[in-house]
Structure formats: structure tokens, C-alpha cells
Write a protein that holds these residues in place. Structure first.
Motif, PDB file in Angstrom:
ATOM      1  N   LEU A  35       0.627  -1.270   0.522  1.00  0.00           N
ATOM      2  CA  LEU A  35       0.140  -0.160  -0.135  1.00  0.00           C
ATOM      3  C   LEU A  35       1.146   1.717  -0.098  1.00  0.00           C
ATOM      4  O   LEU A  35       0.355   1.896  -0.909  1.00  0.00           O
ATOM      5  CB  LEU A  35      -0.824   0.372   1.277  1.00  0.00           C
ATOM      6  N   GLY A  36       2.232   1.431   0.355  1.00  0.00           N
ATOM      7  CA  GLY A  36       2.875   2.759   0.717  1.00  0.00           C
ATOM      8  C   GLY A  36       3.622   2.623  -0.600  1.00  0.00           C
ATOM      9  O   GLY A  36       3.732   3.888  -1.016  1.00  0.00           O
ATOM     10  N   ASP A  39       0.380   3.795  -2.944  1.00  0.00           N
ATOM     11  CA  ASP A  39       0.194   5.283  -2.073  1.00  0.00           C
ATOM     12  C   ASP A  39       1.453   6.030  -2.883  1.00  0.00           C
ATOM     13  O   ASP A  39       1.081   7.112  -3.760  1.00  0.00           O
ATOM     14  CB  ASP A  39       0.215   5.366  -0.589  1.00  0.00           C
ATOM     15  N   GLN A  40       2.742   5.417  -3.536  1.00  0.00           N
ATOM     16  CA  GLN A  40       3.774   6.616  -3.570  1.00  0.00           C
ATOM     17  C   GLN A  40       3.666   6.198  -5.415  1.00  0.00           C
ATOM     18  O   GLN A  40       3.300   7.655  -5.927  1.00  0.00           O
ATOM     19  CB  GLN A  40       4.933   5.854  -3.678  1.00  0.00           C
ATOM     20  N   PHE A  43      -0.412   8.423  -5.638  1.00  0.00           N
ATOM     21  CA  PHE A  43      -0.442  10.178  -4.957  1.00  0.00           C
ATOM     22  C   PHE A  43       0.622  10.300  -4.466  1.00  0.00           C
ATOM     23  O   PHE A  43       0.478  11.693  -3.464  1.00  0.00           O
ATOM     24  CB  PHE A  43      -1.429  10.100  -3.658  1.00  0.00           C
ATOM     25  N   ALA A  45       3.188   9.370  -2.993  1.00  0.00           N
ATOM     26  CA  ALA A  45       3.503   9.554  -0.776  1.00  0.00           C
ATOM     27  C   ALA A  45       2.611  10.433  -0.345  1.00  0.00           C
ATOM     28  O   ALA A  45       3.611  11.279   0.623  1.00  0.00           O
ATOM     29  CB  ALA A  45       4.989   9.343  -1.039  1.00  0.00           C
ATOM     30  N   SER A  46       0.935  10.281  -0.172  1.00  0.00           N
ATOM     31  CA  SER A  46       0.263  11.605   0.375  1.00  0.00           C
ATOM     32  C   SER A  46       0.743  10.992   1.785  1.00  0.00           C
ATOM     33  O   SER A  46      -0.159   9.800   2.234  1.00  0.00           O
ATOM     34  CB  SER A  46      -1.034  11.325  -0.269  1.00  0.00           C
ATOM     35  N   VAL A  49      -3.215   9.798   2.457  1.00  0.00           N
ATOM     36  CA  VAL A  49      -3.817   7.985   2.682  1.00  0.00           C
ATOM     37  C   VAL A  49      -3.315   7.174   2.795  1.00  0.00           C
ATOM     38  O   VAL A  49      -3.971   6.023   3.496  1.00  0.00           O
ATOM     39  CB  VAL A  49      -3.366   8.546   0.363  1.00  0.00           C
ATOM     40  N   TYR A  50      -1.826   7.618   3.219  1.00  0.00           N
ATOM     41  CA  TYR A  50      -1.316   6.430   3.994  1.00  0.00           C
ATOM     42  C   TYR A  50      -1.999   5.746   5.087  1.00  0.00           C
ATOM     43  O   TYR A  50      -1.834   5.187   5.679  1.00  0.00           O
ATOM     44  CB  TYR A  50       0.724   6.896   4.075  1.00  0.00           C
ATOM     45  N   LEU A  53      -4.884   3.982   5.265  1.00  0.00           N
ATOM     46  CA  LEU A  53      -4.589   3.016   4.517  1.00  0.00           C
ATOM     47  C   LEU A  53      -4.090   1.994   6.036  1.00  0.00           C
ATOM     48  O   LEU A  53      -4.375   0.957   6.118  1.00  0.00           O
ATOM     49  CB  LEU A  53      -3.491   2.659   3.131  1.00  0.00           C
ATOM     50  N   VAL A  88       7.030   5.300   0.920  1.00  0.00           N
ATOM     51  CA  VAL A  88       6.523   6.843   1.397  1.00  0.00           C
ATOM     52  C   VAL A  88       7.324   8.373   1.427  1.00  0.00           C
ATOM     53  O   VAL A  88       7.169   8.835   0.841  1.00  0.00           O
ATOM     54  CB  VAL A  88       5.638   6.885   1.856  1.00  0.00           C
ATOM     55  N   GLN A 109       4.258  11.539  11.560  1.00  0.00           N
ATOM     56  CA  GLN A 109       3.265  10.620  11.112  1.00  0.00           C
ATOM     57  C   GLN A 109       2.761   9.429  12.229  1.00  0.00           C
ATOM     58  O   GLN A 109       1.908   9.072  13.070  1.00  0.00           O
ATOM     59  CB  GLN A 109       3.293   9.738   9.806  1.00  0.00           C
TER      60      GLN A 109
END
Length: 139
Positions: A35-36, A39-40, A43, A45-46, A49-50, A53, A88, A109
Motif C-alpha cells: 500500500l505504501g 500510495d507512492q 498519490f 506519497a500522501s 492516504v497512507y 490505509l 513513502v 506521522q
């Protein structure tokens, strides 16, 4: 020839796998890494979003781990968060730059990390209490 009703699943239920402690760690680590990467790619690397998820993976891991191994879920989730953060995390070239990006990503994060882990811990505690009560009733 098998009948059509025997081949059709009974109702449209979500999958309900039962993962061991190790299996839940592998599931969430691989899922977060993939998923990372997604996302990269999609999106850029948002972090939001990460984080969302990660919450989804936390819930699935807490629900899918076996009753006897349920306490391992909150332990493996922070490791999976860090593994998934590798693609990410922003960083300069080289290993040191990537490591600094990972540390920065973990620091910035932390809300998602703590929130997901606490959500999984709450689910796990409820499941554990129910599991212990069921075992006491049976024997």
C-alpha cells in the motif's frame, strides 16, 4: 454434475481468515509495504492516504488474527507502519537519506501510528474478553 446451489456460496460474506501471530505480522507488513508503494505511485506519497490505509490494515489485522494470538496484533502493527513507510518516506539519495526520511516520517506521522495501534488494541481487547468468556463457559 454438481448442482448450481451447491457451488454458489451461501450469502455474500466478507472473508474471515484466522491468522496466527506470525501470520498477522507478515500480513500487515506486506500489506503496508504494498500500500505504501501504491500510495507512492498514485498519490505521490500522501501521508493522509497512507494513514487512512494504515487504519484499514489495523482493523483487518485485529479482526483476522486468531483468538489465542489476538494480543500480538497491536505489537506487530507499528513494525508494519515502519515497513510500509519505506517507499513513502521522502529522502535524499543513498541509505542515509532514506533512513532520515524514515525517521522524519515516523515523527511526523505519529498520530496515525498511535491512532491505528490504539484502534487495533481496543478491538483486540474486546475480542480477547469474549474469547476468555467463551472458554470459561465451555470448560
Amino acid at each position: 454434475m454438481a448442482s448450481a446451489s451447491a457451488a454458489a456460496p451461501s450469502g455474500s460474506r466478507l472473508p474471515n481468515p484466522r491468522l496466527t501471530g506470525l501470520g498477522s505480522g507478515l500480513f500487515c507488513s506486506v500489506a503496508m509495504f504494498l500500500l505504501g508503494c501504491l500510495d507512492q505511485l498514485l498519490f505521490g506519497a500522501s501521508p493522509a492516504v497512507y494513514g487512512v490505509l494504515f487504519l484499514l490494515v489495523c482493523v483487518l489485522t485485529a479482526l483476522w488474527v486468531r483468538g489465542g494470538d489476538v494480543l500480538s496484533a497491536p505489537v506487530v502493527l507499528p513494525i508494519a507502519f515502519a515497513v510500509g513507510l519505506l517507499p513513502v518516506a521522502e529522502g535524499g539519495g543513498g541509505l542515509f537519506g532514506r533512513l532520515m526520511g524514515l525517521v522524519t516520517g515516523l515523527a511526523t506521522q505519529a498520530g496515525w501510528l498511535y491512532g491505528g495501534t490504539l484502534l487495533a488494541a481496543a478491538i483486540v481487547l474486546v475480542r480477547r474478553v469474549r474469547w476468555v468468556r467463551d472458554r470459561q463457559r465451555r470448560g
